[in-house]
Design a protein around this motif. Structure first.
Motif, mmCIF file in Angstrom:
data_model
loop_
_atom_site.group_PDB
_atom_site.id
_atom_site.type_symbol
_atom_site.label_atom_id
_atom_site.label_comp_id
_atom_site.label_asym_id
_atom_site.label_seq_id
_atom_site.Cartn_x
_atom_site.Cartn_y
_atom_site.Cartn_z
ATOM 1 N N MET A 176 0.819 -1.190 0.000
ATOM 2 C CA MET A 176 0.000 0.000 0.000
ATOM 3 C C MET A 176 0.861 1.253 0.000
ATOM 4 S SD MET A 176 -3.304 0.683 2.359
ATOM 5 C CE MET A 176 -3.564 2.329 2.923
ATOM 6 N N VAL B 73 0.645 5.178 6.528
ATOM 7 C CA VAL B 73 0.111 3.848 6.236
ATOM 8 C C VAL B 73 0.759 2.814 7.155
ATOM 9 C CG1 VAL B 73 0.096 2.004 4.510
ATOM 10 C CG2 VAL B 73 -0.544 4.334 3.861
ATOM 11 N N GLN C 168 -7.552 -2.794 1.922
ATOM 12 C CA GLN C 168 -6.810 -1.536 1.970
ATOM 13 C C GLN C 168 -6.367 -1.171 0.562
ATOM 14 O OE1 GLN C 168 -2.885 -1.963 3.804
ATOM 15 N NE2 GLN C 168 -3.179 -4.167 3.769
ATOM 16 N N THR C 169 -6.258 0.122 0.322
ATOM 17 C CA THR C 169 -5.749 0.577 -0.959
ATOM 18 C C THR C 169 -5.114 1.944 -0.791
ATOM 19 O OG1 THR C 169 -6.238 0.770 -3.325
ATOM 20 C CG2 THR C 169 -7.810 1.784 -1.823
ATOM 21 N N ALA C 170 -4.212 2.241 -1.681
ATOM 22 C CA ALA C 170 -3.587 3.560 -1.747
ATOM 23 C C ALA C 170 -3.745 4.058 -3.177
ATOM 24 C CB ALA C 170 -2.114 3.477 -1.383
ATOM 25 N N GLY D 206 -5.421 6.999 1.330
ATOM 26 C CA GLY D 206 -5.507 5.602 1.713
ATOM 27 C C GLY D 206 -6.886 5.294 2.238
ATOM 28 N N LEU E 210 -8.851 2.119 4.331
ATOM 29 C CA LEU E 210 -8.690 0.870 5.049
ATOM 30 C C LEU E 210 -10.021 0.514 5.700
ATOM 31 C CD1 LEU E 210 -5.963 2.814 5.813
ATOM 32 C CD2 LEU E 210 -5.211 0.577 6.559
#
Length: 184
Positions: free
Chosen positions: A1, A65, A82-84, A93, A95
């Motif tokens: 991430m 993060v 989760q992602t960025a 971000g 989550l």
């Protein structure tokens, strides 16, 4: 991430782009809440000035993060997804975390207060129903300016400080965190 600092766009964004980006973030948040039915952490970097995606903001983001994931692990909370990503408003971000939203917000507030870079993070916690838990839910004062004891919102609105001074302070905080090997 993590986001690669060397891939930052370094592009100045306009106010209309920034507003559209915030609307897009809200739509993403809603989609995540619908998909997961769990509290959502929406994490961005405080980035004064027109350039929101820079090597500096990405490095600060990566520290955040790491700190959020360590917090979840320490608390035995499950991160469902989760992602960025990077938008016109900078690094972002998301989550989805299985935890009581109230506890999650209190923990992220503590993280913002205790981490050397915490003042540079904007960590929103949304309940599964979409309510954003804010500092005022916990009777906490507004965030302080990076350079003085005034409200950050007041200083930003009044353009009290030079952008170069704010960026220099951000760099100094990042250097401090890096030199202490925090979240590395």
């Amino acid at each position: 991430m993590r986001l690669l600092p060397e891939h930052a766009t370094q592009r100045a964004v306009s106010i209309p782009e920034l507003l559209a980006s915030r609307d897009e973030r809200q739509a993403r948040q809603h989609a995540w809440l619908t998909r997961h039915h769990a509290p959502l952490v929406s994490f961005t970097v405080v980035a004064p000035g027109p350039i929101k995606d820079s090597a500096l903001t990405r490095r600060i983001f990566n520290h955040g993060v790491t700190a959020l994931l360590a917090l979840a692990e320490k608390s035995a909370w499950i991160v469902r997804e989760q992602t960025a990503l990077v938008s016109a408003s900078g690094p972002e971000g998301l989550l989805s975390i299985e935890a009581p939203a109230h506890d999650l917000k209190l923990a992220t507030i503590e993280l913002e207060h205790s981490h050397p870079l915490g003042r540079l993070w904007d960590i929103d916690v949304l309940t599964p129903e979409g309510e954003i838990l804010s500092r005022r839910h916990f009777a906490l004062p507004a965030r302080r300016c990076l350079l003085c004891e005034q409200s950050a919102a007041d200083c930003a609105r009044g353009k009290t400080h030079a952008l170069s001074d704010l960026l220099t302070q951000m760099e100094a905080l990042l250097h401090d965190a890096d030199s202490r090997n925090i979240n590395q």
